[in-house]
Structures are given as C-alpha cells and as structure tokens.
Design a protein around this motif. Structure first.
Motif, PDB file in Angstrom:
ATOM      1  N   ASP A  41       0.841  -1.192   0.000  1.00  0.00           N
ATOM      2  CA  ASP A  41       0.000   0.000   0.000  1.00  0.00           C
ATOM      3  C   ASP A  41       0.874   1.239   0.000  1.00  0.00           C
ATOM      4  O   ASP A  41       1.989   1.229   0.513  1.00  0.00           O
ATOM      5  CB  ASP A  41      -0.880   0.023   1.257  1.00  0.00           C
ATOM      6  CG  ASP A  41      -1.882  -1.120   1.277  1.00  0.00           C
ATOM      7  OD1 ASP A  41      -2.384  -1.478   0.199  1.00  0.00           O
ATOM      8  OD2 ASP A  41      -2.164  -1.626   2.369  1.00  0.00           O
ATOM      9  N   LEU A  42       0.352   2.319  -0.564  1.00  0.00           N
ATOM     10  CA  LEU A  42       1.016   3.608  -0.497  1.00  0.00           C
ATOM     11  C   LEU A  42       0.241   4.470   0.491  1.00  0.00           C
ATOM     12  O   LEU A  42      -0.980   4.583   0.399  1.00  0.00           O
ATOM     13  CB  LEU A  42       1.063   4.277  -1.869  1.00  0.00           C
ATOM     14  CG  LEU A  42       1.861   3.536  -2.928  1.00  0.00           C
ATOM     15  CD1 LEU A  42       1.769   4.268  -4.264  1.00  0.00           C
ATOM     16  CD2 LEU A  42       3.317   3.389  -2.504  1.00  0.00           C
ATOM     17  N   VAL A  43       0.947   5.073   1.428  1.00  0.00           N
ATOM     18  CA  VAL A  43       0.338   5.888   2.460  1.00  0.00           C
ATOM     19  C   VAL A  43       0.937   7.287   2.373  1.00  0.00           C
ATOM     20  O   VAL A  43       2.160   7.440   2.321  1.00  0.00           O
ATOM     21  CB  VAL A  43       0.606   5.289   3.864  1.00  0.00           C
ATOM     22  CG1 VAL A  43      -0.007   6.154   4.944  1.00  0.00           C
ATOM     23  CG2 VAL A  43       0.109   3.864   3.938  1.00  0.00           C
ATOM     24  N   SER A  44       0.062   8.309   2.367  1.00  0.00           N
ATOM     25  CA  SER A  44       0.525   9.700   2.352  1.00  0.00           C
ATOM     26  C   SER A  44       0.665  10.193   3.778  1.00  0.00           C
ATOM     27  O   SER A  44      -0.233  10.024   4.596  1.00  0.00           O
ATOM     28  CB  SER A  44      -0.482  10.587   1.621  1.00  0.00           C
ATOM     29  OG  SER A  44      -0.602  10.194   0.284  1.00  0.00           O
ATOM     30  N   VAL A  45       1.790  10.822   4.071  1.00  0.00           N
ATOM     31  CA  VAL A  45       2.067  11.335   5.399  1.00  0.00           C
ATOM     32  C   VAL A  45       2.390  12.821   5.284  1.00  0.00           C
ATOM     33  O   VAL A  45       3.128  13.237   4.400  1.00  0.00           O
ATOM     34  CB  VAL A  45       3.276  10.598   6.029  1.00  0.00           C
ATOM     35  CG1 VAL A  45       3.570  11.127   7.421  1.00  0.00           C
ATOM     36  CG2 VAL A  45       3.027   9.095   6.068  1.00  0.00           C
ATOM     37  N   GLY A  46       1.814  13.622   6.172  1.00  0.00           N
ATOM     38  CA  GLY A  46       2.093  15.052   6.191  1.00  0.00           C
ATOM     39  C   GLY A  46       0.852  15.845   6.518  1.00  0.00           C
ATOM     40  O   GLY A  46      -0.251  15.307   6.646  1.00  0.00           O
ATOM     41  N   ARG A  47       1.019  17.143   6.649  1.00  0.00           N
ATOM     42  CA  ARG A  47      -0.101  18.012   7.014  1.00  0.00           C
ATOM     43  C   ARG A  47      -1.189  18.009   5.939  1.00  0.00           C
ATOM     44  O   ARG A  47      -2.370  17.895   6.248  1.00  0.00           O
ATOM     45  CB  ARG A  47       0.403  19.444   7.250  1.00  0.00           C
ATOM     46  CG  ARG A  47      -0.711  20.391   7.664  1.00  0.00           C
ATOM     47  CD  ARG A  47      -0.199  21.826   7.842  1.00  0.00           C
ATOM     48  NE  ARG A  47      -1.281  22.722   8.179  1.00  0.00           N
ATOM     49  CZ  ARG A  47      -2.089  23.300   7.289  1.00  0.00           C
ATOM     50  NH1 ARG A  47      -1.928  23.057   5.993  1.00  0.00           N
ATOM     51  NH2 ARG A  47      -3.065  24.107   7.680  1.00  0.00           N
TER      52      ARG A  47
END
Length: 115
Positions: A41-47
């Motif tokens: 899976d690809l997970v986006s991290v950040g504000r």
C-alpha cells in the motif's frame, strides 16, 4: 449503483454520503503493507493529506466538497463559477473549521457535474 445491487440497503434507510476534502502542501508517500513486494500500500504522510482526510469527514447539510482557503485561492476563476448565462459562485465560504487542533478557513460546495 450500490442501491440497485443491494436493494435491502434502501429498505433499511441506508444512504451513501461521501465527502471530499482537498488541501495543498507537501506530503511524503510511504510504501507499506505485508502483502508482497508488488502489492504494498502507499500511504501519504504530512499536514496536507491529514487535513484533506479530516475535511472529508465533515458532513454539514448538503455540502460534500471542502477545500482549504489556500486551495480555493489557487483555483482558476473559471472553476469557481458555474457555466451558463448567469454564472454563480459554486463555493460557500470561507467558514471556520477545527481541523486537527487547528482552526482553518475552508470553502465548501454542493455543486457536481454529471458525466
């Protein structure tokens, strides 16, 4: 349509209410999961992805699209107004929303375009 395939949902009063949140900024995309090398899976991290995800949980009246003020301000004027003889602003706002401990100005819309 979901209701056509599962009519019992309609008889039980279920209604699909999706919502979309959009924020801008940088994000780190991380590959995760344990299904195999090609199925991670690809997970986006950040504000930005965090704010967008929280905005997608908002359900106020008929509004189903929420964008931060930064996103709204960066939109081309052509996509802020409806088409036709008397164009109308398709966005309401700015309104204040508490998002992850931060008070943000957001715009919201009920407009959608049929395919």
């Amino acid at each position: 349509m979901v209701e056509a395939k599962l009519p019992s949902l309609v008889t039980k009063g279920w209604e699909l209410k999706h919502c979309v949140g959009v924020a801008s900024g940088t994000a780190l995309v991380v590959r995760g999961g344990v299904r195999g090398d090609d199925d991670s899976d690809l997970v986006s991290v950040g504000r930005a992805p965090n704010v967008a995800a929280k905005l997608s949980d908002v359900r106020e009246g008929p509004y189903r699209t929420y964008v931060t003020a930064e996103v709204f301000d960066s939109l081309n004027e052509k996509v802020k107004y409806s088409r036709g003889d008397e164009p109308k602003l398709m966005w309401n706002g700015p309104v204040k929303h508490q998002v992850g401990g931060e008070m943000l100005s957001v715009y919201r819309s009920t407009w959608w375009r049929q395919p």
